[in-house]
Write a protein that holds these residues in place. Structure first.
Motif, PDB file in Angstrom:
ATOM      1  N   ALA A   1       0.913  -1.246   0.096  1.00  0.00           N
ATOM      2  CA  ALA A   1      -0.141   0.160  -0.012  1.00  0.00           C
ATOM      3  C   ALA A   1       0.764   1.211  -0.117  1.00  0.00           C
ATOM      4  CB  ALA A   1      -0.814   0.148   1.144  1.00  0.00           C
ATOM      5  N   PHE A   2       1.812   1.280   0.621  1.00  0.00           N
ATOM      6  CA  PHE A   2       2.819   2.356   0.899  1.00  0.00           C
ATOM      7  C   PHE A   2       3.583   2.747  -0.758  1.00  0.00           C
ATOM      8  CE2 PHE A   2       7.261   3.486   1.048  1.00  0.00           C
ATOM      9  CZ  PHE A   2       7.222   4.927   1.385  1.00  0.00           C
ATOM     10  N   LEU A   3       4.047   1.692  -1.369  1.00  0.00           N
ATOM     11  CA  LEU A   3       4.558   1.716  -2.779  1.00  0.00           C
ATOM     12  C   LEU A   3       3.730   2.013  -3.747  1.00  0.00           C
ATOM     13  CD1 LEU A   3       7.242  -1.391  -2.322  1.00  0.00           C
ATOM     14  CD2 LEU A   3       7.574   0.866  -2.006  1.00  0.00           C
ATOM     15  N   MET A   4       2.297   1.923  -3.550  1.00  0.00           N
ATOM     16  CA  MET A   4       1.410   2.078  -4.581  1.00  0.00           C
ATOM     17  C   MET A   4       1.557   3.479  -5.152  1.00  0.00           C
ATOM     18  SD  MET A   4      -2.504   2.291  -4.346  1.00  0.00           S
ATOM     19  CE  MET A   4      -2.742   0.548  -3.266  1.00  0.00           C
ATOM     20  N   ILE A   5       1.569   4.519  -4.225  1.00  0.00           N
ATOM     21  CA  ILE A   5       1.603   5.730  -4.675  1.00  0.00           C
ATOM     22  C   ILE A   5       3.159   6.367  -5.296  1.00  0.00           C
ATOM     23  CG2 ILE A   5       2.625   6.898  -2.580  1.00  0.00           C
ATOM     24  CD1 ILE A   5       0.662   9.257  -2.889  1.00  0.00           C
ATOM     25  N   HIS A   6       4.106   5.404  -5.147  1.00  0.00           N
ATOM     26  CA  HIS A   6       5.470   5.708  -5.473  1.00  0.00           C
ATOM     27  C   HIS A   6       5.533   4.890  -7.154  1.00  0.00           C
ATOM     28  CE1 HIS A   6       6.870   7.876  -2.215  1.00  0.00           C
ATOM     29  NE2 HIS A   6       6.181   6.882  -1.396  1.00  0.00           N
ATOM     30  N   LEU A   7       4.817   3.604  -7.170  1.00  0.00           N
ATOM     31  CA  LEU A   7       5.005   3.198  -8.613  1.00  0.00           C
ATOM     32  C   LEU A   7       4.092   3.548  -9.557  1.00  0.00           C
ATOM     33  CD1 LEU A   7       4.946  -0.619  -7.006  1.00  0.00           C
ATOM     34  CD2 LEU A   7       6.795   0.752  -7.776  1.00  0.00           C
ATOM     35  N   ILE A   8       3.278   4.696  -9.175  1.00  0.00           N
ATOM     36  CA  ILE A   8       2.055   4.908 -10.391  1.00  0.00           C
ATOM     37  C   ILE A   8       3.067   6.087 -11.233  1.00  0.00           C
ATOM     38  CG2 ILE A   8       0.311   6.723 -10.633  1.00  0.00           C
ATOM     39  CD1 ILE A   8      -1.006   5.635  -8.047  1.00  0.00           C
ATOM     40  N   PRO A   9       3.125   5.924 -12.460  1.00  0.00           N
ATOM     41  CA  PRO A   9       4.128   6.761 -13.291  1.00  0.00           C
ATOM     42  C   PRO A   9       3.540   8.250 -13.263  1.00  0.00           C
ATOM     43  CG  PRO A   9       3.058   4.826 -14.558  1.00  0.00           C
ATOM     44  CD  PRO A   9       2.542   5.066 -13.240  1.00  0.00           C
ATOM     45  N   GLY A  10       4.662   9.165 -13.370  1.00  0.00           N
ATOM     46  CA  GLY A  10       4.204  10.481 -13.142  1.00  0.00           C
ATOM     47  C   GLY A  10       4.037  10.959 -11.780  1.00  0.00           C
ATOM     48  N   ASP A  11       3.599  12.334 -11.338  1.00  0.00           N
ATOM     49  CA  ASP A  11       3.742  12.782 -10.099  1.00  0.00           C
ATOM     50  C   ASP A  11       2.220  12.853  -9.780  1.00  0.00           C
ATOM     51  OD1 ASP A  11       3.373  14.383  -7.832  1.00  0.00           O
ATOM     52  OD2 ASP A  11       4.451  16.092  -8.790  1.00  0.00           O
ATOM     53  N   PRO A  12       1.810  11.850  -8.633  1.00  0.00           N
ATOM     54  CA  PRO A  12       0.408  11.624  -8.069  1.00  0.00           C
ATOM     55  C   PRO A  12      -0.256  13.119  -7.749  1.00  0.00           C
ATOM     56  CG  PRO A  12       2.035  10.994  -6.734  1.00  0.00           C
ATOM     57  CD  PRO A  12       2.674  11.134  -7.968  1.00  0.00           C
ATOM     58  N   VAL A  13       0.580  14.009  -7.277  1.00  0.00           N
ATOM     59  CA  VAL A  13      -0.109  15.029  -6.756  1.00  0.00           C
ATOM     60  C   VAL A  13      -0.474  16.018  -7.956  1.00  0.00           C
ATOM     61  CG1 VAL A  13       0.526  17.496  -5.290  1.00  0.00           C
ATOM     62  CG2 VAL A  13       1.312  15.113  -4.547  1.00  0.00           C
ATOM     63  N   ARG A  14       0.496  16.058  -8.935  1.00  0.00           N
ATOM     64  CA  ARG A  14       0.199  16.710 -10.171  1.00  0.00           C
ATOM     65  C   ARG A  14      -1.198  16.098 -10.766  1.00  0.00           C
ATOM     66  NH1 ARG A  14       0.598  21.507 -12.451  1.00  0.00           N
ATOM     67  NH2 ARG A  14       2.755  21.631 -12.063  1.00  0.00           N
TER      68      ARG A  14
ATOM     69  N   PRO B   1      13.428  11.679   1.758  1.00  0.00           N
ATOM     70  CA  PRO B   1      13.690   9.935   0.960  1.00  0.00           C
ATOM     71  C   PRO B   1      12.655   8.917   1.464  1.00  0.00           C
ATOM     72  CG  PRO B   1      15.654  11.290   2.389  1.00  0.00           C
ATOM     73  CD  PRO B   1      14.112  11.974   2.621  1.00  0.00           C
ATOM     74  N   LEU B   2      12.793   8.138   0.786  1.00  0.00           N
ATOM     75  CA  LEU B   2      12.045   6.974   0.681  1.00  0.00           C
ATOM     76  C   LEU B   2      11.863   6.077   2.002  1.00  0.00           C
ATOM     77  CD1 LEU B   2       9.800   5.749  -1.139  1.00  0.00           C
ATOM     78  CD2 LEU B   2      11.445   3.760  -1.969  1.00  0.00           C
ATOM     79  N   PRO B   3      13.139   6.016   2.623  1.00  0.00           N
ATOM     80  CA  PRO B   3      13.058   5.127   3.948  1.00  0.00           C
ATOM     81  C   PRO B   3      12.363   6.044   5.110  1.00  0.00           C
ATOM     82  CG  PRO B   3      14.957   5.032   3.010  1.00  0.00           C
ATOM     83  CD  PRO B   3      14.271   6.002   2.133  1.00  0.00           C
ATOM     84  N   VAL B   4      12.581   7.302   4.827  1.00  0.00           N
ATOM     85  CA  VAL B   4      11.917   8.399   5.956  1.00  0.00           C
ATOM     86  C   VAL B   4      10.371   8.446   5.694  1.00  0.00           C
ATOM     87  CG1 VAL B   4      11.762  10.728   6.451  1.00  0.00           C
ATOM     88  CG2 VAL B   4      14.046   9.647   6.063  1.00  0.00           C
ATOM     89  N   GLN B   5      10.045   8.402   4.523  1.00  0.00           N
ATOM     90  CA  GLN B   5       8.424   8.275   4.072  1.00  0.00           C
ATOM     91  C   GLN B   5       7.885   7.137   4.739  1.00  0.00           C
ATOM     92  OE1 GLN B   5       7.291   9.355   0.080  1.00  0.00           O
ATOM     93  NE2 GLN B   5       9.231  10.224  -0.284  1.00  0.00           N
ATOM     94  N   TYR B   6       8.699   5.895   4.389  1.00  0.00           N
ATOM     95  CA  TYR B   6       8.014   4.591   5.053  1.00  0.00           C
ATOM     96  C   TYR B   6       7.756   4.580   6.457  1.00  0.00           C
ATOM     97  CZ  TYR B   6       7.682  -0.500   5.268  1.00  0.00           C
ATOM     98  OH  TYR B   6       7.199  -1.746   5.462  1.00  0.00           O
ATOM     99  N   TRP B   7       8.854   5.088   7.203  1.00  0.00           N
ATOM    100  CA  TRP B   7       8.873   5.430   8.451  1.00  0.00           C
ATOM    101  C   TRP B   7       8.014   6.004   9.183  1.00  0.00           C
ATOM    102  CZ3 TRP B   7      10.087   3.110  13.002  1.00  0.00           C
ATOM    103  CH2 TRP B   7       9.931   3.724  14.203  1.00  0.00           C
ATOM    104  N   HIS B   8       7.775   7.369   8.679  1.00  0.00           N
ATOM    105  CA  HIS B   8       6.510   8.058   8.729  1.00  0.00           C
ATOM    106  C   HIS B   8       5.209   7.484   8.665  1.00  0.00           C
ATOM    107  CE1 HIS B   8       9.185  11.941   8.447  1.00  0.00           C
ATOM    108  NE2 HIS B   8       9.278  11.238   9.501  1.00  0.00           N
ATOM    109  N   TYR B   9       5.106   6.637   7.500  1.00  0.00           N
ATOM    110  CA  TYR B   9       3.903   6.027   7.095  1.00  0.00           C
ATOM    111  C   TYR B   9       3.785   4.923   8.113  1.00  0.00           C
ATOM    112  CZ  TYR B   9       0.516   3.225   4.333  1.00  0.00           C
ATOM    113  OH  TYR B   9      -0.619   2.963   3.790  1.00  0.00           O
ATOM    114  N   LEU B  10       4.447   4.225   8.571  1.00  0.00           N
ATOM    115  CA  LEU B  10       4.341   3.069   9.557  1.00  0.00           C
ATOM    116  C   LEU B  10       3.895   3.704  10.943  1.00  0.00           C
ATOM    117  CD1 LEU B  10       7.200   0.688   8.872  1.00  0.00           C
ATOM    118  CD2 LEU B  10       4.826   0.210   8.344  1.00  0.00           C
TER     119      LEU B  10
END
Length: 315
Positions: free
Chosen positions: A26-39, A63-72
Motif C-alpha cells: 500500500a505504501f509503494l502504490m503511490i510511488h509506483l504510479i507513473p508521473g507525479d500523483p500530486v500533479r 527520502p523513501l525510507p523516511v517516508q516509509y517510517w512516517h507511514y508506519l
C-alpha cells in the motif's frame, strides 16, 4: 495443549508477515504510479507552487525510507493520511463509509448461510445413494450457472428486472429496508450456490461413515441422525469455505456498491481512483486487505476449536 502453542505461533507469524507485506504494498502504490500523483490529482493546470506545497505537506520530498517510517508510525497512531481532493483525513473518510460496507457484507453472508446449508442438506438427503439423478443434475446445473455469474452482472440484472421494470425495490441508496434486498441478493446468490454444493458433497461423504450407520441401526429419528451426527462432522470444509466467502464478500462489495450507489467503501474507492486521490485509495486498500487477513485468521482459529485434529495434521 502442546499443539496449540505451535499453532498459535505459526498463525501469528503468518498473519503479521502478510500484514507487513500488505502495508508495504500500500505504501509503494503511490510511488509506483507513473508521473507525479500530486500533479495528477490537482490537474495539469495547477500552479507549481501549489503542487510543491502539497508534496511537502504529504512528505513526498523526503527520502523513501523516511517516508516509509512516517507511514508506519502514522498507521500505529491510526492516521492514514489526508485526502488530496477533499482535504479530509482518510481515517475519518473510512470511518464514515466502513459501517455500510461491513453491514452489507455481513448481512449477505448470513443470507448465504441461511440459504446454502438447508439446501445442501436437503439435496444430500434426497440424492444419497444415487437416487433422484434428475434432481441432482438440475441442482448441479443451476448452482454452476449462478456461481459463474459475476456479482456486478447479477446486480445489473436484478436492478433491471425488480427495480426498473417491476418497480418493487429502490434502484439505489440504503435509506429504506427495501433498498437492502437487491444488493444483498447480488452478493449472496453466487456464494450460496457454491456453498450449497459443498455442503451436499461433504454431507454425502459423512452419511457413508460407520457412526451414521450405527445411529440408524439404533433407530434414531432421521432428524437426529442428520442434525446431531452427520451435519456437525461435515462442518469443517463448510466453515473453511464459508470464511473464504466472507472475505470474498467484503471484496465483492466494491463493484456491487457502485451499481446501487451504496454509500460504502466500494463506491468510495472507485471515486477516489477516478479522482486520483491516492492517499484515500491507499487507506481503503489497506482496510480491505486487513479485513480479509483478519477473517482468515478468525476462521483458522474457529476451525481449530471445532476440530483440534486440524492443528495436529498441520504440524
Amino acid at each position: 495443549m502442546s499443539t496449540w502453542l505451535p499453532f498459535a505461533r505459526r498463525r501469528s507469524v503468518r498473519f503479521l508477515t502478510s500484514l507487513w507485506v500488505l502495508v508495504t504494498a500500500a505504501f509503494l502504490m503511490i510511488h509506483l504510479i507513473p508521473g507525479d500523483p500530486v500533479r495528477e490529482s490537482l490537474g495539469l493546470t495547477a500552479p507549481p507552487d501549489l503542487v510543491a506545497a502539497r508534496r511537502a505537506a504529504l512528505g513526498l520530498d523526503d527520502p523513501l525510507p523516511v517516508q516509509y517510517w512516517h507511514y508506519l508510525t502514522g498507521l500505529f497512531r491510526g492516521e492514514f493520511g489526508t485526502s488530496l481532493v477533499s482535504g479530509v483525513p482518510v481515517g475519518d473518510l473510512i470511518g464514515d463509509r466502513l459501517p455500510a460496507t461491513v453491514q452489507l457484507a455481513v448481512l449477505a453472508f448470513l443470507v448465504v448461510i441461511v440459504i446454502a446449508v438447508p439446501v445442501g442438506v436437503v439435496m444430500a438427503v434426497l440424492t444419497r445413494g444415487g437416487r433422484r439423478r434428475g434432481g441432482e443434475l438440475a441442482f448441479t446445473s443451476f448452482s454452476v450457472v449462478f456461481a459463474a455469474i459475476p456479482e456486478f452482472l447479477l446486480a445489473v440484472g436484478l436492478v433491471s428486472l425488480f427495480a426498473v421494470q417491476l418497480g418493487l425495490f429502490p434502484v439505489a441508496g440504503n435509506d429504506s429496508a427495501g433498498s437492502w434486498v437487491l444488493p444483498v441478493l447480488a452478493l449472496a446468490i453466487g456464494p450460496a450456490a457454491v456453498l450449497a454444493r459443498i455442503v451436499r458433497v461433504e454431507l454425502l461423504s459423512v452419511l457413508g461413515n460407520d457412526f451414521v450407520r450405527t445411529a440408524r441401526a439404533k433407530r434414531l429419528p432421521s432428524r437426529l441422525v442428520y442434525a446431531r451426527h452427520a451435519l456437525p462432522n461435515a462442518v469443517t470444509a463448510t466453515l473453511t469455505l464459508g470464511g473464504m466467502m466472507l472475505a470474498a464478500l467484503v471484496a465483492g462489495t466494491v463493484l456491487v456498491e457502485n451499481v446501487f450507489a451504496w454509500p460504502g467503501l466500494g463506491s468510495t474507492i472507485v471515486g477516489s481512483i477516478q479522482q486520483k486521490d491516492y492517499p484515500a485509495v491507499q487507506g481503503i486498500v489497506l482496510v480491505y486487505g486487513a479485513g480479509v487477513l483478519l477473517v482468515n485468521l478468525v476462521v483458522d482459529v474457529v476451525l481449530a476449536l471445532l476440530d483440534p485434529r486440524s492443528t495436529i495434521r498441520e504440524a
